[in-house]
Write a protein that holds these residues in place. Structure first.
Motif, PDB file in Angstrom:
ATOM      1  N   ASP A 190       0.462   8.632  60.034  1.00 27.56           N
ATOM      2  CA  ASP A 190       0.704   8.235  58.645  1.00 27.56           C
ATOM      3  C   ASP A 190      -0.271   8.905  57.685  1.00 27.56           C
ATOM      4  OD1 ASP A 190      -1.354   6.919  59.742  1.00 27.56           O
ATOM      5  OD2 ASP A 190      -0.807   4.913  59.027  1.00 27.56           O
ATOM      6  N   ASN A 191      -0.832  10.021  58.077  1.00 24.55           N
ATOM      7  CA  ASN A 191      -1.721  10.745  57.179  1.00 24.55           C
ATOM      8  C   ASN A 191      -0.939  11.430  56.064  1.00 24.55           C
ATOM      9  OD1 ASN A 191      -4.035  10.090  58.360  1.00 24.55           O
ATOM     10  ND2 ASN A 191      -4.545  12.124  59.116  1.00 24.55           N
ATOM     11  N   ALA A 192      -1.613  11.601  54.927  1.00 23.35           N
ATOM     12  CA  ALA A 192      -0.985  12.342  53.841  1.00 23.35           C
ATOM     13  C   ALA A 192      -1.014  13.838  54.168  1.00 23.35           C
ATOM     14  CB  ALA A 192      -1.725  12.072  52.540  1.00 23.35           C
ATOM     15  N   MET A 193      -0.149  14.589  53.476  1.00 25.30           N
ATOM     16  CA  MET A 193      -0.073  16.033  53.720  1.00 25.30           C
ATOM     17  C   MET A 193      -1.313  16.743  53.177  1.00 25.30           C
ATOM     18  SD  MET A 193       2.707  16.615  55.271  1.00 25.30           S
ATOM     19  CE  MET A 193       2.827  18.387  55.030  1.00 25.30           C
ATOM     20  N   ILE A 194      -1.601  17.885  53.740  1.00 30.78           N
ATOM     21  CA  ILE A 194      -2.724  18.665  53.239  1.00 30.78           C
ATOM     22  C   ILE A 194      -2.187  20.010  52.755  1.00 30.78           C
ATOM     23  CG2 ILE A 194      -5.027  19.524  53.752  1.00 30.78           C
ATOM     24  CD1 ILE A 194      -4.889  17.875  56.326  1.00 30.78           C
ATOM     25  N   SER A 195      -2.506  20.328  51.508  1.00 26.61           N
ATOM     26  CA  SER A 195      -2.050  21.618  50.999  1.00 26.61           C
ATOM     27  C   SER A 195      -3.107  22.683  51.290  1.00 26.61           C
ATOM     28  CB  SER A 195      -1.806  21.522  49.491  1.00 26.61           C
ATOM     29  OG  SER A 195      -3.036  21.328  48.847  1.00 26.61           O
ATOM     30  N   THR A 196      -2.742  23.916  51.133  1.00 25.55           N
ATOM     31  CA  THR A 196      -3.662  25.020  51.414  1.00 25.55           C
ATOM     32  C   THR A 196      -4.911  24.909  50.537  1.00 25.55           C
ATOM     33  OG1 THR A 196      -1.602  26.237  51.330  1.00 25.55           O
ATOM     34  CG2 THR A 196      -3.599  27.472  51.897  1.00 25.55           C
ATOM     35  N   PHE A 197      -4.657  24.602  49.280  1.00 25.54           N
ATOM     36  CA  PHE A 197      -5.742  24.455  48.329  1.00 25.54           C
ATOM     37  C   PHE A 197      -6.767  23.443  48.821  1.00 25.54           C
ATOM     38  CE2 PHE A 197      -7.106  22.338  44.271  1.00 25.54           C
ATOM     39  CZ  PHE A 197      -7.986  23.342  43.916  1.00 25.54           C
ATOM     40  N   GLU A 198      -6.251  22.325  49.338  1.00 22.44           N
ATOM     41  CA  GLU A 198      -7.155  21.280  49.824  1.00 22.44           C
ATOM     42  C   GLU A 198      -7.921  21.745  51.063  1.00 22.44           C
ATOM     43  OE1 GLU A 198      -4.051  18.104  48.013  1.00 22.44           O
ATOM     44  OE2 GLU A 198      -4.269  18.205  50.193  1.00 22.44           O
ATOM     45  N   TRP A 199      -7.226  22.476  51.917  1.00 24.68           N
ATOM     46  CA  TRP A 199      -7.928  23.054  53.074  1.00 24.68           C
ATOM     47  C   TRP A 199      -9.119  23.869  52.616  1.00 24.68           C
ATOM     48  CZ3 TRP A 199      -8.139  22.089  57.962  1.00 24.68           C
ATOM     49  CH2 TRP A 199      -7.028  21.546  58.639  1.00 24.68           C
ATOM     50  N   ILE A 200      -8.868  24.678  51.592  1.00 23.82           N
ATOM     51  CA  ILE A 200      -9.938  25.576  51.136  1.00 23.82           C
ATOM     52  C   ILE A 200     -11.133  24.758  50.644  1.00 23.82           C
ATOM     53  CG2 ILE A 200     -10.560  27.302  49.401  1.00 23.82           C
ATOM     54  CD1 ILE A 200      -7.649  28.254  49.578  1.00 23.82           C
ATOM     55  N   ILE A 201     -10.851  23.738  49.837  1.00 24.22           N
ATOM     56  CA  ILE A 201     -11.952  22.923  49.312  1.00 24.22           C
ATOM     57  C   ILE A 201     -12.744  22.288  50.447  1.00 24.22           C
ATOM     58  CG2 ILE A 201     -12.560  20.922  47.920  1.00 24.22           C
ATOM     59  CD1 ILE A 201     -10.037  21.397  46.330  1.00 24.22           C
ATOM     60  N   VAL A 202     -12.028  21.655  51.349  1.00 26.29           N
ATOM     61  CA  VAL A 202     -12.721  20.933  52.426  1.00 26.29           C
ATOM     62  C   VAL A 202     -13.545  21.905  53.260  1.00 26.29           C
ATOM     63  CG1 VAL A 202     -12.391  19.601  54.513  1.00 26.29           C
ATOM     64  CG2 VAL A 202     -11.041  19.069  52.494  1.00 26.29           C
ATOM     65  N   MET A 203     -12.964  23.041  53.565  1.00 25.29           N
ATOM     66  CA  MET A 203     -13.682  24.017  54.393  1.00 25.29           C
ATOM     67  C   MET A 203     -14.931  24.505  53.672  1.00 25.29           C
ATOM     68  SD  MET A 203     -12.659  24.264  57.269  1.00 25.29           S
ATOM     69  CE  MET A 203     -11.509  23.079  57.890  1.00 25.29           C
ATOM     70  N   SER A 204     -14.773  24.788  52.374  1.00 23.64           N
ATOM     71  CA  SER A 204     -15.967  25.304  51.686  1.00 23.64           C
ATOM     72  C   SER A 204     -17.041  24.220  51.591  1.00 23.64           C
ATOM     73  CB  SER A 204     -15.612  25.851  50.303  1.00 23.64           C
ATOM     74  OG  SER A 204     -14.684  25.012  49.680  1.00 23.64           O
ATOM     75  N   LEU A 205     -16.614  22.979  51.475  1.00 28.79           N
ATOM     76  CA  LEU A 205     -17.607  21.894  51.468  1.00 28.79           C
ATOM     77  C   LEU A 205     -18.368  21.858  52.786  1.00 28.79           C
ATOM     78  CD1 LEU A 205     -15.898  18.884  49.660  1.00 28.79           C
ATOM     79  CD2 LEU A 205     -17.825  20.259  48.936  1.00 28.79           C
ATOM     80  N   MET A 206     -17.603  21.991  53.884  1.00 24.41           N
ATOM     81  CA  MET A 206     -18.272  21.940  55.195  1.00 24.41           C
ATOM     82  C   MET A 206     -19.259  23.082  55.327  1.00 24.41           C
ATOM     83  SD  MET A 206     -15.560  20.773  58.033  1.00 24.41           S
ATOM     84  CE  MET A 206     -14.480  19.385  57.834  1.00 24.41           C
ATOM     85  N   ILE A 207     -18.812  24.257  54.895  1.00 26.98           N
ATOM     86  CA  ILE A 207     -19.696  25.424  55.031  1.00 26.98           C
ATOM     87  C   ILE A 207     -20.944  25.219  54.170  1.00 26.98           C
ATOM     88  CG2 ILE A 207     -19.903  27.882  54.535  1.00 26.98           C
ATOM     89  CD1 ILE A 207     -16.846  28.002  55.202  1.00 26.98           C
ATOM     90  N   ALA A 208     -20.728  24.724  52.944  1.00 28.71           N
ATOM     91  CA  ALA A 208     -21.875  24.488  52.056  1.00 28.71           C
ATOM     92  C   ALA A 208     -22.854  23.519  52.689  1.00 28.71           C
ATOM     93  CB  ALA A 208     -21.399  23.956  50.716  1.00 28.71           C
ATOM     94  N   ALA A 209     -22.296  22.447  53.260  1.00 31.31           N
ATOM     95  CA  ALA A 209     -23.159  21.425  53.857  1.00 31.31           C
ATOM     96  C   ALA A 209     -23.990  22.026  54.969  1.00 31.31           C
ATOM     97  CB  ALA A 209     -22.314  20.277  54.390  1.00 31.31           C
ATOM     98  N   ILE A 210     -23.329  22.771  55.845  1.00 31.14           N
ATOM     99  CA  ILE A 210     -24.069  23.293  56.997  1.00 31.14           C
ATOM    100  C   ILE A 210     -25.087  24.343  56.539  1.00 31.14           C
ATOM    101  CG2 ILE A 210     -23.831  24.552  59.166  1.00 31.14           C
ATOM    102  CD1 ILE A 210     -21.098  23.074  59.431  1.00 31.14           C
TER     103      ILE A 210
END
Lengths: 140, 804, 113
Positions: free
Chosen positions: B624-644
């Motif tokens: 029952d998860n919501a969909m993830i758009s490409t744009f959102e993938w990019i944001i989340v990934m860049s956040l992870m990279i920034a954090a690390i």
């Protein structure tokens, strides 16, 4: 650290007023659309912080002779005070009242005690944020 | 809003105002404000007397937390009126006295603020009908007493006395709170009046006796009953007006009030009778016995207060048996003890208040209150001498003073109680009048010591700090009024009896009062057949002998070298408590933040992950998860990279900027998650935070590369990954296990309920306004904290604390 | 989406923990800031993501809103965490100024122990 930033200063003069207007808008919009006491307070605070960064401390202090600690205290007092104010009307602590009034020219407007509470929140946020930034940066 | 509630709040408001008005060296004395408040409250309360005497009661409720049955309910009946009048009346006199007693150089602002806080709290105790509200005010009286005892905080003894009284009364108060909660569990209501109505059917409840014992624990600690009396003598380090007010006239009587108030609930039980009477009688004896050996006049008065409180307490115990019989002529007979208790309560406040003030005057004028150094003051201080004479003779139970009347009634009650047929009184009960009688002899002796050893005998000027002189008239007014009352009450006792005490009897015995008039005619003369009279005569004769020839019996005290036995127990407990807690604390407080964090994190991992593995409650789907758009993938990934990358940042500027990336990224996510308010706030806060970091970094050193052994770094890495993994797993599982319905639908009526369309904003400012209000307060505290950490440099201490 | 965000906050927690365990006091302060980001993301995820409209009542009849309660909680939390960050930062600054080090290993205990 004196940097002659003519462009920055000119822009700031203009932008600060836009930010202030935005803050006032956000404050009053808060009840029915995005905005509210916290945001308005933060936006106001950021306007002041911008001024303090761009100009030197003394200039701004002379231009805005406010003690932000007192503003913060006044804000907290207002917020807590509306809570106790409810006692005067024999209703539980922090009960807020609202009603709608027909005013010529403006049409229907809503008056609510929440506005006072929110004003308290705003003042407290402005006061605290500016106090924090100022006291750290003043200490050399 | 009821005027009664205002009576409680006005002293608090005054306490708030005093610091605003207080200026050193102003022409108007700051004490005028509290005195005005106290006297107007007193007069206002006087207007209630006619109504209360006719059996009316007054009740006002202000909703506070109605959902838990906790409301600020005030209830004025005969019993609370007596106390309220004492609090405001004696309060007025004490404030008047203190204006002359305390020098202008003292911190008068603090003094009167605390005093008004106490007055409000004490009025709250006697006027509250709700258990929780009563408890809050009860603890407030302990706090203000603590502050007042430590008024001269530069002295070590003051601080210790304050701490002692606080520890003892607060622990009692805490026990009382548990007792209250038990009562709530039994009856399901927090209102004292409702409890009184319901309780007769519930006396068999398993919590009934524990609740009673805990409540008595609270009452006994507050009223300084044996063995909790040890705090009262040490509390005498307070300024004399405070001792006269809190530690003899009002606060120590809160315990007695509690016993009286709960007599309809617990009275009629054998346990109640024996504990209240037994402890009271023994306290009466022990207090008077110890008082005789004191050399400090105030300590003597403190022990005498302990003893008198015990006497009042015991009379309430004796009177409570009347409830055991229900309505009958016999039961009315026993209520006379309670009548005597209330009568003596008032009398004690008058004569003890006068005595305290007189001793204060002596101390103030000659600079000492050690009876070995005093003597012969009568010629120099005739008015003070007269006041002390009246006070002491009243305390000793001599005519023509009010103490005589109540003492006679006490003897009568003690004799009557031996005829009681229940609770095995026929055996042990015979001791009651005997102990009472012996204690009264000691009372007589120490009363004589106060007058004669201070005011008669040789005058020893060389041993005094200052030559003796009569004090200014201002300081004499209050004790003169009280001494006058001592006389007036003797000649017109029945005015007091009819208008004040009779209605209070109805509060203590509500079930009997409806059937019969509980008033008692107070007689000055009972005739020669009265055993009580002969007891008094015996007291006087033996008392005089003991006073005249102390050598023949003083050796008794050698048998009690443990004069301070309970004190040493207390000291031992405090010392051991401090020692062992220091040892325990030192064993795990290494002073290294990382150790503490390690404790927290390992507990987190062990407890949560352990529980997870053991219960096997892991459950996870992404259906029952919501969909993830490409744009959102990019944001989340860049956040992870920034954090690390923060971990590998070479300079701190990089680190702050990466942190800002995180912040703005989160704001962007808030936009996507349909949270405009959050996005706005997060953006602005992130900006301000970045400025803050930059400003602070200007002053801070560049960060060093983390050096550490390979092993230490590995441990860090393992712990952090474990914490992160536990967190993720728990969060994922939580999302798929909804135990409760969403409550948010309620808030979606915000337009009707709160007049706003922005639901988030209405939650903040209306539905959960309490949270926001406190948040504002927290913000303010944080702001002031930052300000004071930066601005106030250490090393500029004010007055040096003296450690004598 | 919920799973992804949860994993993101998990990563943030890991980074935050690592920073908290550092010697340099500045890293610790940053760690707390990152912790609060993680917490905010977690709270909003718990209310369900993107399943409704912006929680503002409009004139048109919209039945489904995203959960407003987590948003209110986070709004409170954002402001508080700013205040907390400021306090910790000030304390660390003051400690550095008084004691001349920002290394937590050297900052242990006081001479009064």
């Amino acid at each position: 650290m004196k940097i002659n930033n003519v462009i920055l200063r000119t822009v700031t003069k203009l932008v600060v007023f836009i930010i202030l207007t935005l803050a006032v808008y956000l404050f009053f919009a808060g009840h029915n659309s995005p905005g509210g006491g916290f945001i308005a307070g933060l936006v106001l605070a950021s306007a002041f912080v911008l001024l303090f960064i761009v100009y030197d401390m003394e200039t701004i202090k002379n231009a805005i002779p406010l003690d932000f600690k007192k503003i913060a205290a006044l804000g907290a007092f207002l917020a807590v005070g509306t809570g106790f104010g409810a006692f005067l009307f024999d209703v539980p602590f922090l009960t807020q009242a609202f009603d709608y009034f027909q005013v010529p020219f403006f049409g229907e407007i809503e008056l609510t005690t929440v506005t006072i509470f929110e004003a308290g929140v705003t003042l407290a946020v402005v006061g605290v944020v500016v106090t924090i930034i100022l006291s750290i940066s003043e200490d050399v | 809003m009821g005027t009664l509630n205002f009576i409680v709040l006005i002293p608090f408001l005054t306490a708030l105002l005093i610091p605003l008005f207080y200026k050193k060296g102003s022409r108007l004395h700051i004490g005028l404000l509290p005195i005005l408040v106290a006297v107007s409250l007193f007069i206002y309360l006087l207007t209630y007397i006619p109504d209360i005497a006719n059996g009316k009661t007054f009740l006002h409720t202000i909703s506070w937390i109605p959902s838990y049955g906790i409301n600020f309910t005030t209830y004025l009946d005969g019993l609370s009126l007596i106390f309220a009048l004492l609090i405001t009346g004696i309060g007025t006199l004490v404030i008047l006295y203190s204006i002359y007693y305390l020098s202008e150089n003292e911190q008068l602002g603090h003094f009167y603020t605390y005093l008004m806080m106490f007055m409000g709290a004490m009025l709250g105790v006697v006027l509250s009908d709700n258990l929780m509200v009563l408890y809050v005010f009860w603890e407030l009286t302990s706090i203000s007493s603590f502050l007042l005892i430590a008024f001269w905080y530069q002295r070590k003894r003051s601080r210790e006395g304050a701490q002692k009284s606080m520890l003892i009364t607060m622990s009692g108060g805490f026990g009382m709170l548990v007792g209250f909660l038990m009562l709530y569990a039994i009856t399901g209501t927090m209102n004292v009046r409702e409890i009184i109505e319901i309780i007769p059917d519930l006396t068999g409840h398993v919590l009934f006796v524990p609740a009673m014992l805990l409540l008595l624990f609270g009452a006994f600690t507050k009223s300084a009953q044996f063995p909790f009396h040890i705090w009262l003598p040490d509390a005498m380090e307070a300024p004399t007006p405070v001792s006269a007010y809190l530690h003899s006239a009002t606060m120590v009587k809160a315990g007695i009030y509690l016993v009286a108030r709960f007599t309809p609930v617990f009275g009629g039980e054998g346990v109640w009778f024996w504990i209240v009477t037994g402890v009271g009688i023994f306290t009466l004896f022990w207090g008077s016995f110890q008082a005789v050996r004191q050399t400090d006049l105030k300590a003597l008065l403190a022990y005498s207060t302990v003893s008198q409180l015990g006497m009042i307490m015991s009379m309430f115990g004796m009177g409570s048996v009347a409830l055991n019989f229900g309505y009958s002529t016999e039961s009315v007979f026993y209520t006379q003890a309670t009548f005597a208790a209330l009568f003596h309560l008032i009398n004690h406040s008058t004569f003890k208040g006068a005595l305290f003030m007189a001793v204060g005057i002596v101390d103030h004028e000659v600079g000492t209150r050690d009876i070995r150094r005093l003597g012969g003051l009568a010629t120099f201080m005739p008015i003070t001498f007269t006041i002390s004479l009246i006070g002491s003779f009243s305390m000793a139970g001599l005519p023509p003073f009010n103490g005589f009347l109540s003492k006679e009634m006490f003897f009568q009650a003690a004799i009557d109680i031996t005829t009681l047929g229940v609770f095995h009184v026929d055996t042990l009960g015979n001791l009651i009048p005997i102990v009472a009688w012996i204690a009264s002899i000691f009372t007589f002796v120490y009363s004589m010591i106060i007058v004669f050893q201070t005011f008669l005998g040789p005058y020893k000027e060389e041993r005094l700090e200052r030559p003796a002189n009569e004090s200014p008239i201002g300081m004499l007014i209050s004790p003169l009024i009280l001494a006058g009352l001592v006389l007036i009450i003797f000649f017109f006792p029945n005015v007091l009896g009819n208008y004040i005490i009779r209605p209070a009897m109805a509060s203590v015995f509500p079930s009997l009062a409806t059937q019969v008039d509980l008033g008692v005619e107070i007689l000055r003369w009972h005739g020669f057949n009265s055993l009580a009279l002969w007891m008094t005569i015996g007291v006087v004769l033996i008392g005089i002998i003991l006073y005249k020839f102390p050598k023949i019996w003083r050796w008794i005290y050698v048998l009690f070298p443990g004069e301070w036995s309970f004190n040493s127990l207390y000291n031992f407990a405090i010392e051991q408590g401090e020692k062992s807690s220091r040892r325990f604390t030192n064993s795990y407080m290494t002073g290294d933040l990382r150790n503490y964090l390690m404790y927290i994190f390992s507990f987190f991992i062990l407890l949560i992950a352990g529980a997870f593995v053991l219960t096997g409650s892991y459950n996870f789907t992404i259906s029952d998860n919501a969909m993830i758009s490409t744009f959102e993938w990019i944001i989340v990934m860049s956040l992870m990279i920034a954090a690390i990358s923060i971990l590998f940042a070479k300079s701190r500027l990089t680190a702050i900027l990466l942190n800002s990336v995180l912040g703005y990224g989160v704001a962007l996510l808030f936009v996507i998650f349909r949270a405009p308010d959050l996005a706005l706030t997060q953006t602005v806060v992130e900006t301000v935070t970045t400025v803050l970091f930059l400003v602070a970094y200007y002053f801070l050193p560049e960060w060093q590369k983390e050096q550490g052994t390979r092993k230490a770094n590995l441990t860090k890495l393992v712990v952090s990954i474990a914490v992160g993994a536990t967190f993720t797993v728990v969060a994922l599982a939580a999302q798929n296990n909804r135990l409760f319905e969403r409550i948010s639908t309620y808030f979606e009526d915000s337009y009707e309920l709160a007049g706003g369309r922005n639901i988030v904003n209405t939650i903040l400012s209306d539905f959960r306004g309490f949270d926001t209000m406190l948040e504002v307060v927290v913000l303010l505290i944080a702001g002031l904290g930052v300000y004071s950490i930066i601005k106030l440099k250490a090393g500029k201490r004010g007055k040096k604390i003296e450690n004598q | 989406m919920e799973t992804l965000i949860t994993i993101l906050s998990g990563v943030l927690v890991t980074v935050g923990t690592y920073l908290l365990l550092s010697k340099s006091i500045l890293r610790v302060v940053l760690g707390t800031a990152i912790f609060s980001h993680a917490a905010h993301l977690l709270i909003i995820t718990m209310g369900g993501l993107k399943t409704g409209n912006v929680p503002i009542l409009g004139d048109e009849d919209v039945s489904a809103f995203v959960d407003p309660l987590p948003q209110a909680l986070i709004l409170t939390s954002i402001v508080i965490s700013f205040a907390v960050t400021a306090v910790i930062l000030t304390i660390s600054y003051r400690a550095y100024q008084t004691l001349g080090t920002d290394n937590l290993e050297e900052l242990r205990g006081s001479k009064y122990d």
